[in-house]
Design an enzyme around this catalytic site. Structure first.
Site, short mmCIF file in Angstrom:
data_model
loop_
_atom_site.label_atom_id
_atom_site.label_comp_id
_atom_site.label_asym_id
_atom_site.label_seq_id
_atom_site.Cartn_x
_atom_site.Cartn_y
_atom_site.Cartn_z
N ALA A 160 -20.19 -9.63 7.71
CA ALA A 160 -21.39 -9.69 8.54
C ALA A 160 -22.63 -10.15 7.80
CB ALA A 160 -21.65 -8.32 9.18
N TYR A 191 -4.82 -20.94 9.00
CA TYR A 191 -5.84 -20.28 9.82
C TYR A 191 -5.26 -19.90 11.19
CZ TYR A 191 -10.48 -19.47 11.87
OH TYR A 191 -11.58 -18.91 12.48
#
Length: 244
Positions: free
Chosen positions: A10, A152
């Site tokens: 974050a 991914y």
């Protein structure tokens, strides 16, 4: 007493916007970091501007012992974790023919194993409280696949399977588990794309624009709220209709 949200990855991008959005809702926040840097300080300052606490804990999500210690420190400080957002993720894109073994493993370790490591250490606290929300950030490429992103896409598809399975395990304990699958969102990850490529991408999306981090944060906020109390095991695409 404020609710507590722990958001991984974050210090920037989507994760940072999710943390700020929760702070605006009056949550006390915990974020992790691997190394102290200016981005961490900026994120902490912007979160605390909303008159809430922001605890920063050092730890790499791909390291189980780091995650164990992070969760211990959060519980010690706040006494609980009401919401977990597994957002930490990296990309190392290339065609499989050129992909190095370590490029595959590092993406899986951070994106997928990291989701397991953090959740495994949080879930017992939520089980005791018989309450909690877990929101995992997947990706539309975990649903559709994408050339040049086998690592991914595999990690993000794994997160979807993890989300659905865990939702079935803990639903009876008052814990809801959902995934959000962003499409093309304007972040540092997309800043490396040339303008003409971004324009082509926008043309292919029904709403004719790329998303912004707040678009994702709004859905995460909803999934953490009482308004979503009968939603679990779901994957919500935030993609402007791209996969429709």
């Amino acid at each position: 007493m404020n609710k507590v949200a722990f958001i991984t990855g974050a210090t920037r991008g989507i994760g940072k916007q999710i943390a700020i959005t929760f702070a605006r809702e009056g949550y006390d926040i915990a974020i992790n970091y691997r190394k102290e840097n200016e981005e961490l300080e900026n994120a902490k300052r912007e979160i605390e501007e909303n008159n809430v606490k922001c605890l920063t804990v050092q730890g790499d999500v791909s390291n189980f012992e780091d995650c164990e210690r992070c969760v211990y420190e959060i519980i010690k400080e706040y006494g609980k974790i009401d919401v977990l957002v597994n957002n930490a993720g990296i990309t190392k894109d290339t065609l499989l023919m050129r992909m190095k073994k370590e490029d595959f493993e590092s993406v899986i370790d951070i994106n997928l194993v990291g989701t397991f490591n953090v959740t495994k250490n949080v879930i017992s606290h939520m089980m005791k409280a018989r309450s909690g929300r877990i929101i995992n950030i997947s990706s539309v490429v975990g649903v559709s696949g994408n050339a040049g992103q086998t690592n991914y896409s595999a990690s993000k598809a794994g997160i979807i399977g993890f989300t659905k399975s865990l939702a079935k395990e803990v639903g009876s304990r008052g814990i809801l588990v959902n995934a959000v699958a962003p499409g093309f969102i304007e972040t540092q990850m997309t800043d490396v794309l040339k303008d003409e490529i971004k324009e082509e991408i926008a043309k292919s999306i029904p709403v004719k624009r790329m998303g912004v981090a707040q678009d994702v944060a709004n859905v995460v906020k909803f999934l953490a709220s009482d308004d979503s109390s009968y939603i679990t095991g779901q994957v919500i695409n935030v993609d402007g209709g791209m996969l429709m």
